[in-house]
Scaffold this motif. Structure first.
Motif, PDB file in Angstrom:
ATOM      1  N   ASP A 111      32.305 -38.229  -0.613  1.00  0.00           N
ATOM      2  CA  ASP A 111      31.437 -38.313   0.565  1.00  0.00           C
ATOM      3  C   ASP A 111      32.272 -38.555   1.826  1.00  0.00           C
ATOM      4  N   GLY A 112      33.135 -39.584   1.793  1.00  0.00           N
ATOM      5  CA  GLY A 112      33.972 -39.889   2.949  1.00  0.00           C
ATOM      6  C   GLY A 112      34.955 -38.780   3.262  1.00  0.00           C
ATOM      7  N   HIS A 113      35.510 -38.169   2.222  1.00  0.00           N
ATOM      8  CA  HIS A 113      36.438 -37.056   2.411  1.00  0.00           C
ATOM      9  C   HIS A 113      35.752 -35.891   3.125  1.00  0.00           C
ATOM     10  N   LEU A 114      34.553 -35.533   2.685  1.00  0.00           N
ATOM     11  CA  LEU A 114      33.833 -34.423   3.316  1.00  0.00           C
ATOM     12  C   LEU A 114      33.417 -34.768   4.746  1.00  0.00           C
ATOM     13  N   ASN A 115      33.090 -36.040   4.997  1.00  0.00           N
ATOM     14  CA  ASN A 115      32.833 -36.470   6.372  1.00  0.00           C
ATOM     15  C   ASN A 115      34.034 -36.147   7.259  1.00  0.00           C
ATOM     16  N   ALA A 116      35.212 -36.491   6.754  1.00  0.00           N
ATOM     17  CA  ALA A 116      36.435 -36.289   7.536  1.00  0.00           C
ATOM     18  C   ALA A 116      36.762 -34.809   7.694  1.00  0.00           C
ATOM     19  N   VAL A 117      36.559 -34.025   6.642  1.00  0.00           N
ATOM     20  CA  VAL A 117      36.806 -32.585   6.737  1.00  0.00           C
ATOM     21  C   VAL A 117      35.949 -31.975   7.843  1.00  0.00           C
ATOM     22  N   GLN A 118      34.678 -32.358   7.890  1.00  0.00           N
ATOM     23  CA  GLN A 118      33.806 -31.808   8.927  1.00  0.00           C
ATOM     24  C   GLN A 118      34.280 -32.197  10.316  1.00  0.00           C
ATOM     25  N   ARG A 119      34.773 -33.401  10.473  1.00  0.00           N
ATOM     26  CA  ARG A 119      35.252 -33.836  11.789  1.00  0.00           C
ATOM     27  C   ARG A 119      36.515 -33.083  12.190  1.00  0.00           C
ATOM     28  N   VAL A 145      45.851 -29.383  16.128  1.00  0.00           N
ATOM     29  CA  VAL A 145      45.937 -30.549  15.243  1.00  0.00           C
ATOM     30  C   VAL A 145      45.213 -30.271  13.927  1.00  0.00           C
ATOM     31  N   ALA A 146      44.063 -29.656  14.011  1.00  0.00           N
ATOM     32  CA  ALA A 146      43.202 -29.505  12.837  1.00  0.00           C
ATOM     33  C   ALA A 146      43.709 -28.472  11.834  1.00  0.00           C
ATOM     34  N   GLU A 147      44.213 -27.345  12.292  1.00  0.00           N
ATOM     35  CA  GLU A 147      44.505 -26.245  11.380  1.00  0.00           C
ATOM     36  C   GLU A 147      45.533 -26.602  10.299  1.00  0.00           C
ATOM     37  N   PRO A 148      46.666 -27.215  10.630  1.00  0.00           N
ATOM     38  CA  PRO A 148      47.602 -27.588   9.558  1.00  0.00           C
ATOM     39  C   PRO A 148      46.999 -28.586   8.567  1.00  0.00           C
ATOM     40  N   GLU A 149      46.162 -29.480   9.069  1.00  0.00           N
ATOM     41  CA  GLU A 149      45.524 -30.466   8.193  1.00  0.00           C
ATOM     42  C   GLU A 149      44.524 -29.781   7.268  1.00  0.00           C
ATOM     43  N   LEU A 150      43.745 -28.878   7.808  1.00  0.00           N
ATOM     44  CA  LEU A 150      42.758 -28.172   6.987  1.00  0.00           C
ATOM     45  C   LEU A 150      43.431 -27.283   5.945  1.00  0.00           C
ATOM     46  N   ALA A 151      44.553 -26.682   6.306  1.00  0.00           N
ATOM     47  CA  ALA A 151      45.291 -25.877   5.331  1.00  0.00           C
ATOM     48  C   ALA A 151      45.740 -26.747   4.165  1.00  0.00           C
ATOM     49  N   ALA A 152      46.185 -27.967   4.463  1.00  0.00           N
ATOM     50  CA  ALA A 152      46.606 -28.883   3.405  1.00  0.00           C
ATOM     51  C   ALA A 152      45.424 -29.331   2.550  1.00  0.00           C
ATOM     52  N   VAL A 153      44.254 -29.494   3.176  1.00  0.00           N
ATOM     53  CA  VAL A 153      43.044 -29.824   2.416  1.00  0.00           C
ATOM     54  C   VAL A 153      42.696 -28.676   1.475  1.00  0.00           C
ATOM     55  N   ARG A 154      42.749 -27.454   1.972  1.00  0.00           N
ATOM     56  CA  ARG A 154      42.431 -26.296   1.131  1.00  0.00           C
ATOM     57  C   ARG A 154      43.386 -26.176  -0.052  1.00  0.00           C
ATOM     58  N   GLY A 166      35.197 -23.712   7.261  1.00  0.00           N
ATOM     59  CA  GLY A 166      34.092 -23.590   8.206  1.00  0.00           C
ATOM     60  C   GLY A 166      32.950 -24.476   7.769  1.00  0.00           C
ATOM     61  N   ALA A 167      31.879 -24.484   8.524  1.00  0.00           N
ATOM     62  CA  ALA A 167      30.768 -25.390   8.246  1.00  0.00           C
ATOM     63  C   ALA A 167      30.066 -25.003   6.945  1.00  0.00           C
ATOM     64  N   ALA A 168      30.032 -25.931   5.995  1.00  0.00           N
ATOM     65  CA  ALA A 168      29.326 -25.704   4.735  1.00  0.00           C
ATOM     66  C   ALA A 168      27.824 -25.816   4.964  1.00  0.00           C
ATOM     67  N   ASP A 169      27.054 -25.090   4.158  1.00  0.00           N
ATOM     68  CA  ASP A 169      25.607 -25.228   4.204  1.00  0.00           C
ATOM     69  C   ASP A 169      25.230 -26.674   3.889  1.00  0.00           C
ATOM     70  N   VAL A 170      24.406 -27.271   4.727  1.00  0.00           N
ATOM     71  CA  VAL A 170      24.111 -28.700   4.601  1.00  0.00           C
ATOM     72  C   VAL A 170      23.472 -29.021   3.251  1.00  0.00           C
ATOM     73  N   ALA A 171      22.446 -28.285   2.872  1.00  0.00           N
ATOM     74  CA  ALA A 171      21.748 -28.568   1.617  1.00  0.00           C
ATOM     75  C   ALA A 171      22.670 -28.393   0.417  1.00  0.00           C
ATOM     76  N   ASP A 172      23.511 -27.352   0.443  1.00  0.00           N
ATOM     77  CA  ASP A 172      24.435 -27.128  -0.665  1.00  0.00           C
ATOM     78  C   ASP A 172      25.446 -28.263  -0.779  1.00  0.00           C
TER      79      ASP A 172
END
Length: 363
Positions: free
Chosen positions: A77-85, A94-103, A51-57
């Motif tokens: 930096d680029g990886h986190l950009n992509a995770v947010q997208r 499309v996103a859920e299997p990819e996010l599971a692999a990221v986790r 889910g959306a991480a706290d921006v400042a953190d």
């Protein structure tokens, strides 16, 4: 949903710093697998995947990793950009299997936007294929993390010779060649920011309209993550400069003045990153302008830190090599990759014409 990123363990950062020192000595342009794997074990690249991480953190996280090494911070930096997208902009199926692999630490991601220059190849574009899937063919440059990433959001043209602006989520595990002879400079070489040649790479998703990469508040947050990486490098230069000056064992007014100027610059970094995080969180109508001002102010404070360190330390640390020299060359190159002046011109001109909503009557 707000997720707090995992804390940055000092031991992890020390190991990362040492591994990136060794990687820089190789000077071969390869992806820094050992250091990245340290981040994966710590859970850092999974930040925001639930889910959306706290921006400042999240900005603080990028800053801390970049303090250990600017190039590795750039890949994160680029990886986190992509995770947010993935979280915010892609369909769930499309996103859920990819996010599971990221986790699980199985996917490293990036966002690649730079087109090739003259004589560097045909710009990347979409093509159809016999199996009905979209494919990418052509060239992108400054592809941070090339050779180690598994997926990237790639800014492509809708067809050969077409207009740029289509965002495609591309599988990098097949029909992709990394040209490590293109990036020959010493600055940011640990980021593996190479020229990449696509020859029919599979597209897992493509935006149905141009401009998806620029949508707010995500594009603004991309820029702030980069600024946090610059700030982390400046933090490293300040820490190294303080250690060297203390090691001289003298009470010198010029040393004290230099340190005060660097502390002033660090406070500017803190305040502007905080302001940028607040602007992204609020996502108001002046978000783009506020983040432009923040990024430019951060860049200025970083340059002040680098210039002041060079003035007070002299040539020895730069001739002998080490943390100050490497971090400085990384930051100089990194800052050159982002032209902020045209964005500042736009902010200034629009303020002259339309007024500044933040203006106050001095009377």
């Amino acid at each position: 949903m707000t997720m707090t990123p995992c804390p940055v363990d000092d031991g992890v950062l020390e190991r990362v710093r040492s591994l990136m020192d060794e990687h820089d000595d190789l000077a071969d342009g390869t992806f820094p697998y050992p250091a990245w794997d340290e981040l994966v074990v710590s859970g850092i690249p999974a930040t925001g995947a639930d889910g959306a991480a706290d921006v400042a953190d999240e900005l603080a996280l990028v800053r801390e990793v970049s303090r250990a090494d600017v190039s590795l911070g750039r890949i994160l930096d680029g990886h986190l950009n992509a995770v947010q997208r993935l979280v915010e902009q892609l369909p769930r199926d499309v996103a859920e299997p990819e996010l599971a692999a990221v986790r699980d630490g199985r996917l490293a991601l990036g966002v690649w936007g730079a087109d090739p220059g003259p004589q560097e190849g045909e710009p990347a574009h979409l093509e159809g294929s016999d199996d009905g899937t979209l494919r990418v063919t052509g060239v992108k440059t400054f592809c941070s993390g090339a050779g180690g990433l598994h997926r990237a959001f790639v800014l492509v043209r809708d067809r050969a010779g077409g207009r740029p602006g289509t965002l495609a989520y591309v599988d990098l595990t097949d029909r992709v060649v990394v040209d490590r002879t293109w990036f020959r400079g010493a600055g940011m070489r640990g980021s593996a920011s190479h020229r990449v040649v696509f020859s029919g790479a599979r597209v897992l998703w493509a935006a149905d309209r141009p401009g998806t990469l620029l949508q707010q508040p995500w594009f603004a947050q991309d820029g702030l993550r980069t600024a946090a990486g610059w700030a982390g490098g400046a933090d490293r230069v300040l820490a190294e400069t303080l250690a060297r000056l203390r090691g001289r064992g003298r009470d010198d007014d010029l040393d004290g003045l230099a340190v005060a100027r660097m502390l002033q610059a660090r406070r500017s970094l803190d305040l502007w990153l905080r302001h940028g995080a607040e602007a992204v969180t609020d996502a108001g109508p002046t978000l783009a302008d506020e983040v432009t001002l923040a990024r430019s102010a951060v860049a200025s404070a970083v340059r002040t830190t680098l210039d002041t360190a060079a003035e007070v330390l002299g040539s020895r640390p730069y001739a002998a090599g080490g943390a100050v020299e490497r971090t400085t060359r990384d930051l100089r190159t990194y800052l050159l990759q982002h032209r902020l002046e045209p964005l500042l011109v736009r902010v200034g001109r629009s303020t002259l014409v339309e007024g500044d909503r933040g203006e106050r009557d001095p009377s």
